[in-house]
Design an enzyme around this catalytic site. Structure first.
Site, PDB file in Angstrom:
ATOM      1  N   GLY A 258       0.780  -1.238   0.000  1.00 46.00           N
ATOM      2  CA  GLY A 258       0.000   0.000   0.000  1.00 46.00           C
ATOM      3  C   GLY A 258       0.806   1.279   0.000  1.00 46.00           C
ATOM      4  N   SER A 259       2.024   1.232  -0.569  1.00 45.09           N
ATOM      5  CA  SER A 259       2.819   2.471  -0.533  1.00 45.09           C
ATOM      6  C   SER A 259       2.212   3.562  -1.417  1.00 45.09           C
ATOM      7  CB  SER A 259       4.280   2.200  -0.917  1.00 45.09           C
ATOM      8  OG  SER A 259       4.394   1.869  -2.278  1.00 45.09           O
ATOM      9  N   ASN A 260       1.572   3.178  -2.521  1.00 42.38           N
ATOM     10  CA  ASN A 260       0.913   4.201  -3.347  1.00 42.38           C
ATOM     11  C   ASN A 260      -0.262   4.816  -2.600  1.00 42.38           C
ATOM     12  OD1 ASN A 260       2.001   4.574  -6.225  1.00 42.38           O
ATOM     13  ND2 ASN A 260       2.141   2.357  -5.875  1.00 42.38           N
TER      14      ASN A 260
ATOM     15  N   GLU B 178       6.221   6.421  -8.926  1.00 48.26           N
ATOM     16  CA  GLU B 178       4.781   6.089  -8.851  1.00 48.26           C
ATOM     17  C   GLU B 178       4.090   7.011  -7.858  1.00 48.26           C
ATOM     18  OE1 GLU B 178       4.214   1.988  -7.787  1.00 48.26           O
ATOM     19  OE2 GLU B 178       4.795   1.251  -9.755  1.00 48.26           O
TER      20      GLU B 178
ATOM     21  N   LEU C  98     -10.320  -6.706 -13.325  1.00 47.98           N
ATOM     22  CA  LEU C  98     -11.722  -6.371 -13.092  1.00 47.98           C
ATOM     23  C   LEU C  98     -12.488  -6.654 -14.381  1.00 47.98           C
ATOM     24  CD1 LEU C  98     -11.035  -3.118 -11.117  1.00 47.98           C
ATOM     25  CD2 LEU C  98     -11.950  -5.267 -10.199  1.00 47.98           C
TER      26      LEU C  98
ATOM     27  N   HIS D  79       0.614   1.454 -13.125  1.00 47.71           N
ATOM     28  CA  HIS D  79       1.274   0.241 -13.626  1.00 47.71           C
ATOM     29  C   HIS D  79       2.793   0.485 -13.671  1.00 47.71           C
ATOM     30  CE1 HIS D  79       1.712  -3.521 -15.779  1.00 47.71           C
ATOM     31  NE2 HIS D  79       2.620  -2.887 -16.510  1.00 47.71           N
TER      32      HIS D  79
ATOM     33  N   MET E 180      -4.155  -6.668  -7.559  1.00 46.04           N
ATOM     34  CA  MET E 180      -3.556  -7.621  -8.472  1.00 46.04           C
ATOM     35  C   MET E 180      -4.553  -8.583  -9.132  1.00 46.04           C
ATOM     36  SD  MET E 180      -0.669  -6.310  -8.410  1.00 46.04           S
ATOM     37  CE  MET E 180       0.289  -7.442  -9.419  1.00 46.04           C
TER      38      MET E 180
ATOM     39  N   ASN F  96      -5.553   3.416 -12.643  1.00 47.42           N
ATOM     40  CA  ASN F  96      -4.595   2.407 -12.193  1.00 47.42           C
ATOM     41  C   ASN F  96      -3.182   2.945 -12.335  1.00 47.42           C
ATOM     42  OD1 ASN F  96      -3.668  -0.270 -11.489  1.00 47.42           O
ATOM     43  ND2 ASN F  96      -3.186  -0.606 -13.658  1.00 47.42           N
TER      44      ASN F  96
HETATM   45  C1  GAR Z   1       3.167  -1.003  -7.591  1.00 48.95           C
HETATM   46  O1  GAR Z   1       4.488  -1.059  -8.065  1.00 48.95           O
HETATM   47  C2  GAR Z   1       2.174  -1.000  -8.741  1.00 48.95           C
HETATM   48  O2  GAR Z   1       2.659  -0.306  -9.850  1.00 48.95           O
HETATM   49  C3  GAR Z   1       2.033  -2.465  -9.018  1.00 48.95           C
HETATM   50  O3  GAR Z   1       2.001  -3.064  -7.749  1.00 48.95           O
HETATM   51  C4  GAR Z   1       2.791  -2.284  -6.841  1.00 48.95           C
HETATM   52  C5  GAR Z   1       1.969  -1.996  -5.606  1.00 48.95           C
HETATM   53  O4  GAR Z   1       2.732  -1.368  -4.636  1.00 48.95           O
HETATM   54  N1  GAR Z   1       0.829  -2.747  -9.752  1.00 48.95           N
HETATM   55  C6  GAR Z   1       0.744  -3.659 -10.699  1.00 48.95           C
HETATM   56  O5  GAR Z   1       1.670  -4.384 -11.026  1.00 48.95           O
HETATM   57  C7  GAR Z   1      -0.625  -3.754 -11.359  1.00 48.95           C
HETATM   58  N2  GAR Z   1      -0.599  -4.665 -12.463  1.00 48.95           N
HETATM   59  P1  GAR Z   1       2.079  -0.698  -3.351  1.00 48.95           P
HETATM   60  O6  GAR Z   1       1.171  -1.749  -2.711  1.00 48.95           O
HETATM   61  O7  GAR Z   1       3.255  -0.378  -2.476  1.00 48.95           O
HETATM   62  O8  GAR Z   1       1.342   0.524  -3.787  1.00 48.95           O
END
Ligand code: GAR
Length: 204
Positions: free
Chosen positions: A12-14, A176, A95, A111, A92, A109
């Site tokens: 969940g860093s984003n 990101e 949908l 990516h 992940m 989203n």
């Molecule tokens: C992120 O790097 C995001 O870009 C990727 O999962 C990670 C989640 O990090 N998403 C995908 O690969 C989607 N296909 P987070 O939980 O620290 O935000």
């Protein structure tokens, strides 16, 4: 203020970057709810710390998508939380049509690659293994086709000779966090318009 609902599966860093920006008054959105398909996912603990309603919603029997009943439950909870935008932050699972139609044009989203290069899983590793000189990340609207919706913002991250998958992903994640907050700010300020495949950004 516009409301968002956040879906995640991991640390969940984003989401953390978004919640921090919103709490600091740097992003004019209210986070209505956080939902995760993984029990005890870091994103739920983080939501708890921020005092944001959060919930694990079991995904059902499939590995790469939600089963139809679970998908309806996600839709129901997001509607109940009155969200204007669904923000995928490391969610992940694919949908499917009912969800995409329920929030048409209102799902975004992040990516971890410069789309359309390297869609799918562990895209930073795909870029490294491919021998690309640049990796990066993309914020895009979500459509039925995976990782293919109109692009809002991208950031390039040069690949260094000593990079491992982990060091590269770490640098991509810094970007990101920056572009996801920026893309949400543009949306919250009504500055995005979709024209076919292109997203037009209005200057202030
Ligand atoms: C992120 O790097 C995001 O870009 C990727 O999962 C990670 C989640 O990090 N998403 C995908 O690969 C989607 N296909 P987070 O939980 O620290 O935000």
């Amino acid at each position: 203020m516009k409301r968002i609902g956040v879906l995640g599966s991991g640390k969940g860093s984003n989401f953390g970057a978004i919640a921090k920006a919103a709490a600091a008054g740097n992003l004019p959105v209210e986070i209505g709810i956080v939902l995760a398909d993984v029990e005890n996912a870091g994103i739920l603990g983080l939501a708890q710390q921020h005092g944001i309603p959060n919930r694990f919603v079991p995904p059902g029997k499939y590995r790469t998508k939600l089963d139809p009943a679970a998908e309806q439950e996600y839709i129901r909870l997001l509607r109940e939380a009155r969200v204007d935008m669904v923000v995928l932050a490391g969610f992940m699972r694919m949908l499917k049509q009912p969800f995409i139609e329920a929030f048409a044009g209102r799902i975004i989203n992040i990516h971890p690659s410069l789309l359309p290069a390297f869609p799918g899983l562990e895209s930073w590793k795909q870029a490294l293994d491919y021998g690309a000189r640049y990796a990066g990340c993309t914020v895009h609207f979500v459509t039925l086709e995976m990782d293919a919706g109109p692009i809002i913002l991208q950031a390039a991250v040069p690949i260094q000779s000593g990079d491992t998958a982990a060091t590269l992903h770490e640098r991509i994640q810094k970007e990101e966090h920056r572009i996801y907050v920026e893309a949400l700010r543009l949306w919250a300020e009504d500055r995005l318009r979709i024209e076919g495949r292109r997203v037009i950004i209005r200057n202030t």
